[in-house]
Design a protein around this motif. Structure first.
Motif, PDB file in Angstrom:
ATOM      1  N   PRO A 281       0.827  -1.208   0.000  1.00 12.73           N
ATOM      2  CA  PRO A 281       0.000   0.000   0.000  1.00 12.73           C
ATOM      3  C   PRO A 281       0.860   1.257   0.000  1.00 12.73           C
ATOM      4  CG  PRO A 281       0.025  -0.997   2.178  1.00 12.73           C
ATOM      5  CD  PRO A 281       0.748  -1.948   1.268  1.00 12.73           C
ATOM      6  N   ASN A 282       0.274   2.363  -0.439  1.00 14.47           N
ATOM      7  CA  ASN A 282       1.009   3.622  -0.477  1.00 14.47           C
ATOM      8  C   ASN A 282       1.308   4.157   0.917  1.00 14.47           C
ATOM      9  OD1 ASN A 282       1.096   3.770  -3.300  1.00 14.47           O
ATOM     10  ND2 ASN A 282      -0.935   4.685  -3.407  1.00 14.47           N
ATOM     11  N   GLY A 283       0.385   3.954   1.828  1.00 17.46           N
ATOM     12  CA  GLY A 283       0.544   4.491   3.176  1.00 17.46           C
ATOM     13  C   GLY A 283       1.242   3.520   4.114  1.00 17.46           C
ATOM     14  N   PRO A 284       1.143   3.779   5.412  1.00 17.24           N
ATOM     15  CA  PRO A 284       1.795   2.922   6.403  1.00 17.24           C
ATOM     16  C   PRO A 284       1.272   1.488   6.379  1.00 17.24           C
ATOM     17  CG  PRO A 284       1.179   5.019   7.383  1.00 17.24           C
ATOM     18  CD  PRO A 284       0.537   4.973   6.035  1.00 17.24           C
ATOM     19  N   CYS A 285       2.168   0.563   6.609  1.00 15.01           N
ATOM     20  CA  CYS A 285       1.829  -0.850   6.757  1.00 15.01           C
ATOM     21  C   CYS A 285       2.965  -1.515   7.518  1.00 15.01           C
ATOM     22  CB  CYS A 285       1.611  -1.533   5.400  1.00 15.01           C
ATOM     23  SG  CYS A 285       3.109  -1.662   4.396  1.00 15.01           S
ATOM     24  N   ILE A 286       2.739  -2.738   7.923  1.00  8.47           N
ATOM     25  CA  ILE A 286       3.791  -3.538   8.543  1.00  8.47           C
ATOM     26  C   ILE A 286       4.284  -4.535   7.498  1.00  8.47           C
ATOM     27  CG2 ILE A 286       4.388  -5.153  10.391  1.00  8.47           C
ATOM     28  CD1 ILE A 286       1.973  -4.003  11.948  1.00  8.47           C
ATOM     29  N   ILE A 287       5.557  -4.528   7.220  1.00 12.37           N
ATOM     30  CA  ILE A 287       6.160  -5.507   6.315  1.00 12.37           C
ATOM     31  C   ILE A 287       6.813  -6.578   7.178  1.00 12.37           C
ATOM     32  CG2 ILE A 287       7.854  -5.893   4.492  1.00 12.37           C
ATOM     33  CD1 ILE A 287       7.477  -2.895   3.780  1.00 12.37           C
ATOM     34  N   ALA A 288       6.275  -7.779   7.137  1.00  9.42           N
ATOM     35  CA  ALA A 288       6.768  -8.893   7.953  1.00  9.42           C
ATOM     36  C   ALA A 288       7.549  -9.834   7.045  1.00  9.42           C
ATOM     37  CB  ALA A 288       5.612  -9.629   8.624  1.00  9.42           C
ATOM     38  N   CYS A 289       8.859  -9.909   7.247  1.00  6.33           N
ATOM     39  CA  CYS A 289       9.742 -10.574   6.286  1.00  6.33           C
ATOM     40  C   CYS A 289      10.552 -11.690   6.953  1.00  6.33           C
ATOM     41  CB  CYS A 289      10.684  -9.535   5.687  1.00  6.33           C
ATOM     42  SG  CYS A 289      11.754 -10.162   4.383  1.00  6.33           S
ATOM     43  N   ASN A 290      10.791 -12.757   6.201  1.00  8.56           N
ATOM     44  CA  ASN A 290      11.684 -13.800   6.713  1.00  8.56           C
ATOM     45  C   ASN A 290      13.123 -13.286   6.750  1.00  8.56           C
ATOM     46  OD1 ASN A 290      11.897 -13.872   3.850  1.00  8.56           O
ATOM     47  ND2 ASN A 290      12.531 -16.004   3.871  1.00  8.56           N
ATOM     48  N   HIS A 291      13.974 -13.995   7.488  1.00  7.17           N
ATOM     49  CA  HIS A 291      15.332 -13.480   7.747  1.00  7.17           C
ATOM     50  C   HIS A 291      16.334 -14.614   7.548  1.00  7.17           C
ATOM     51  CE1 HIS A 291      18.230 -10.691   8.989  1.00  7.17           C
ATOM     52  NE2 HIS A 291      18.015 -10.622  10.280  1.00  7.17           N
ATOM     53  N   GLN A 292      17.121 -14.528   6.456  1.00  7.27           N
ATOM     54  CA  GLN A 292      18.084 -15.580   6.133  1.00  7.27           C
ATOM     55  C   GLN A 292      19.521 -15.093   6.090  1.00  7.27           C
ATOM     56  OE1 GLN A 292      16.754 -17.233   2.388  1.00  7.27           O
ATOM     57  NE2 GLN A 292      15.116 -18.432   3.339  1.00  7.27           N
ATOM     58  N   SER A 293      19.736 -13.797   5.852  1.00 12.56           N
ATOM     59  CA  SER A 293      21.109 -13.316   5.660  1.00 12.56           C
ATOM     60  C   SER A 293      21.188 -11.841   6.011  1.00 12.56           C
ATOM     61  CB  SER A 293      21.551 -13.538   4.212  1.00 12.56           C
ATOM     62  OG  SER A 293      20.964 -12.572   3.363  1.00 12.56           O
ATOM     63  N   LEU A 294      22.385 -11.278   5.829  1.00 11.32           N
ATOM     64  CA  LEU A 294      22.572  -9.846   6.032  1.00 11.32           C
ATOM     65  C   LEU A 294      21.978  -9.030   4.874  1.00 11.32           C
ATOM     66  CD1 LEU A 294      26.274  -9.811   7.300  1.00 11.32           C
ATOM     67  CD2 LEU A 294      24.213  -9.378   8.661  1.00 11.32           C
ATOM     68  N   TRP A 295      21.732  -9.682   3.756  1.00  2.89           N
ATOM     69  CA  TRP A 295      21.285  -8.962   2.569  1.00  2.89           C
ATOM     70  C   TRP A 295      20.026  -8.155   2.820  1.00  2.89           C
ATOM     71  CZ3 TRP A 295      16.758  -9.146  -0.253  1.00  2.89           C
ATOM     72  CH2 TRP A 295      16.762  -8.438  -1.455  1.00  2.89           C
ATOM     73  N   GLU A 296      18.997  -8.788   3.416  1.00  4.44           N
ATOM     74  CA  GLU A 296      17.708  -8.109   3.541  1.00  4.44           C
ATOM     75  C   GLU A 296      17.737  -6.927   4.501  1.00  4.44           C
ATOM     76  OE1 GLU A 296      17.492 -12.107   5.768  1.00  4.44           O
ATOM     77  OE2 GLU A 296      18.133 -11.369   3.807  1.00  4.44           O
TER      78      GLU A 296
ATOM     79  N   GLY B 194      24.142 -14.106  -8.521  1.00  2.00           N
ATOM     80  CA  GLY B 194      22.818 -14.621  -8.855  1.00  2.00           C
ATOM     81  C   GLY B 194      21.773 -13.540  -8.692  1.00  2.00           C
ATOM     82  N   LYS B 195      20.535 -13.943  -8.581  1.00  4.71           N
ATOM     83  CA  LYS B 195      19.438 -12.984  -8.440  1.00  4.71           C
ATOM     84  C   LYS B 195      18.483 -13.454  -7.356  1.00  4.71           C
ATOM     85  CE  LYS B 195      18.161 -10.429 -11.810  1.00  4.71           C
ATOM     86  NZ  LYS B 195      17.608  -9.813 -13.048  1.00  4.71           N
ATOM     87  N   ILE B 196      18.422 -12.673  -6.289  1.00  3.93           N
ATOM     88  CA  ILE B 196      17.504 -12.940  -5.180  1.00  3.93           C
ATOM     89  C   ILE B 196      16.097 -12.535  -5.596  1.00  3.93           C
ATOM     90  CG2 ILE B 196      16.886 -12.211  -2.828  1.00  3.93           C
ATOM     91  CD1 ILE B 196      19.937 -11.782  -2.371  1.00  3.93           C
ATOM     92  N   THR B 197      15.116 -13.329  -5.203  1.00  6.99           N
ATOM     93  CA  THR B 197      13.718 -12.975  -5.433  1.00  6.99           C
ATOM     94  C   THR B 197      13.085 -12.539  -4.125  1.00  6.99           C
ATOM     95  OG1 THR B 197      13.498 -14.572  -7.250  1.00  6.99           O
ATOM     96  CG2 THR B 197      11.469 -13.788  -6.234  1.00  6.99           C
ATOM     97  N   VAL B 198      12.457 -11.361  -4.145  1.00  3.88           N
ATOM     98  CA  VAL B 198      11.696 -10.856  -3.004  1.00  3.88           C
ATOM     99  C   VAL B 198      10.229 -10.859  -3.406  1.00  3.88           C
ATOM    100  CG1 VAL B 198      11.409  -9.004  -1.327  1.00  3.88           C
ATOM    101  CG2 VAL B 198      13.617  -9.332  -2.438  1.00  3.88           C
ATOM    102  N   SER B 199       9.405 -11.521  -2.622  1.00  3.03           N
ATOM    103  CA  SER B 199       7.995 -11.680  -2.973  1.00  3.03           C
ATOM    104  C   SER B 199       7.110 -11.046  -1.902  1.00  3.03           C
ATOM    105  CB  SER B 199       7.657 -13.172  -3.113  1.00  3.03           C
ATOM    106  OG  SER B 199       6.298 -13.357  -3.432  1.00  3.03           O
ATOM    107  N   TYR B 200       6.288 -10.073  -2.333  1.00  5.98           N
ATOM    108  CA  TYR B 200       5.335  -9.417  -1.440  1.00  5.98           C
ATOM    109  C   TYR B 200       3.970 -10.060  -1.650  1.00  5.98           C
ATOM    110  CZ  TYR B 200       9.127  -6.048  -1.973  1.00  5.98           C
ATOM    111  OH  TYR B 200      10.361  -5.460  -2.044  1.00  5.98           O
ATOM    112  N   LEU B 201       3.412 -10.611  -0.600  1.00  2.33           N
ATOM    113  CA  LEU B 201       2.170 -11.370  -0.694  1.00  2.33           C
ATOM    114  C   LEU B 201       0.966 -10.477  -0.402  1.00  2.33           C
ATOM    115  CD1 LEU B 201       3.532 -14.477   1.206  1.00  2.33           C
ATOM    116  CD2 LEU B 201       3.264 -14.223  -1.254  1.00  2.33           C
ATOM    117  N   PRO B 202      -0.243 -10.940  -0.767  1.00  6.17           N
ATOM    118  CA  PRO B 202      -1.437 -10.145  -0.478  1.00  6.17           C
ATOM    119  C   PRO B 202      -1.507  -9.748   0.992  1.00  6.17           C
ATOM    120  CG  PRO B 202      -1.985 -11.945  -1.952  1.00  6.17           C
ATOM    121  CD  PRO B 202      -0.564 -12.169  -1.531  1.00  6.17           C
ATOM    122  N   LEU B 203      -1.897  -8.511   1.234  1.00 13.12           N
ATOM    123  CA  LEU B 203      -1.865  -7.999   2.597  1.00 13.12           C
ATOM    124  C   LEU B 203      -2.914  -8.662   3.486  1.00 13.12           C
ATOM    125  CD1 LEU B 203      -4.459  -5.885   2.938  1.00 13.12           C
ATOM    126  CD2 LEU B 203      -2.978  -4.380   1.638  1.00 13.12           C
ATOM    127  N   ILE B 204      -2.613  -8.656   4.755  1.00 17.31           N
ATOM    128  CA  ILE B 204      -3.547  -9.128   5.773  1.00 17.31           C
ATOM    129  C   ILE B 204      -4.181  -7.886   6.401  1.00 17.31           C
ATOM    130  CG2 ILE B 204      -3.806 -10.387   7.952  1.00 17.31           C
ATOM    131  CD1 ILE B 204      -1.311 -11.993   7.168  1.00 17.31           C
TER     132      ILE B 204
END
Length: 242
Positions: A69-84, A201-211
């Protein structure tokens, strides 16, 4: 070749950080605003992403950007490396990231984290830490900013059982009344948890439908955890890693 590229990357990151470090006394002397501190921090983060792409050969692509969304939201992301931790701060330049308080002890970087401001969590303080996290998150949302949190709490390597520390994300969801965007990526395939070796390589970041806000706490926790786990697994399968 990967080892050599990784060594060169580490060396250039140090040089890049030292190059920008003279901004610190000026920002402190003139009591720089958080927006000014973020501008310098974003310059640093985008430089790291640039170096990853052109020194190491590690790039990324985004899927599902329309779910943000354009406004505020919470982005909840998995954590595997320093990259993110670096790349997502560049992708979402106004987001306030929930991070462990110990990071402010880092030279140079720690002051920038404090003034950004990040949401620094003292994990030994229990309920008091949750209250402080919520207060700082409300301030960020009040400024029109997003909140980024890694519900796993720490990096977990590819193949490790995925575990979540749900108290933090659940408290934010219940208190902020804004949507949550479950997010998953496969960065651990290219940058391991306990190694400085980085692969191209190329990392894929996937944003899923919001809750949407307003769900029962247990229902929310189940939805966000399952969404992240399922998508992270799908991304691994898509690369033939499982």
């Amino acid at each position: 070749m990967h080892y050599l590229r990784s060594v060169v990357f580490d060396a250039v990151v140090v040089i890049w950080t030292l190059f920008l470090s003279p901004t610190l006394p000026f920002l402190r002397l003139f009591n720089a605003s958080s927006a000014q501190v973020r501008a310098v921090s974003q310059l640093w983060a985008n430089g790291i992403v640039f170096l990853l792409k052109y020194v190491v050969g590690l790039d990324y692509r985004e899927q599902g950007r329309q779910n943000i969304p354009n406004g505020p939201c919470i982005i909840a992301c998995n954590h595997q490396s320093l990259w993110e931790t670096v790349a997502l701060s560049a992708i979402f330049p106004e987001a306030s990231i929930v991070a462990k308080k110990e990071l402010i002890d880092l030279p140079i970087v720690g002051w920038y984290l404090y003034k950004y401001p990040m949401i620094l969590l003292d994990r030994s303080a229990g309920r008091q830490a949750l209250r402080q996290m919520i207060d700082e998150a409300k301030r960020a949302v009040g400024e029109g900013r997003k909140v980024l949190i890694f519900p796993q709490g720490t990096r977990q390597a590819v193949g490790e059982p995925v575990t979540f520390h749900t108290a933090g994300i659940a408290a934010l969801y219940s208190s902020l009344d804004i949507p949550v965007v479950p997010t998953a990526h496969n960065s651990g395939l290219f940058w391991g948890k306990k190694t400085l070796m980085i692969h191209s390589g190329k990392i894929t970041v996937s944003y899923l439908p919001l809750i949407p806000p307003g769900l029962d706490r247990k229902e929310f926790q189940s939805k966000v955890e399952q969404a992240i786990v399922d998508e992270a697994g799908r991304l691994l399968k898509a690369t033939g890693a499982t």
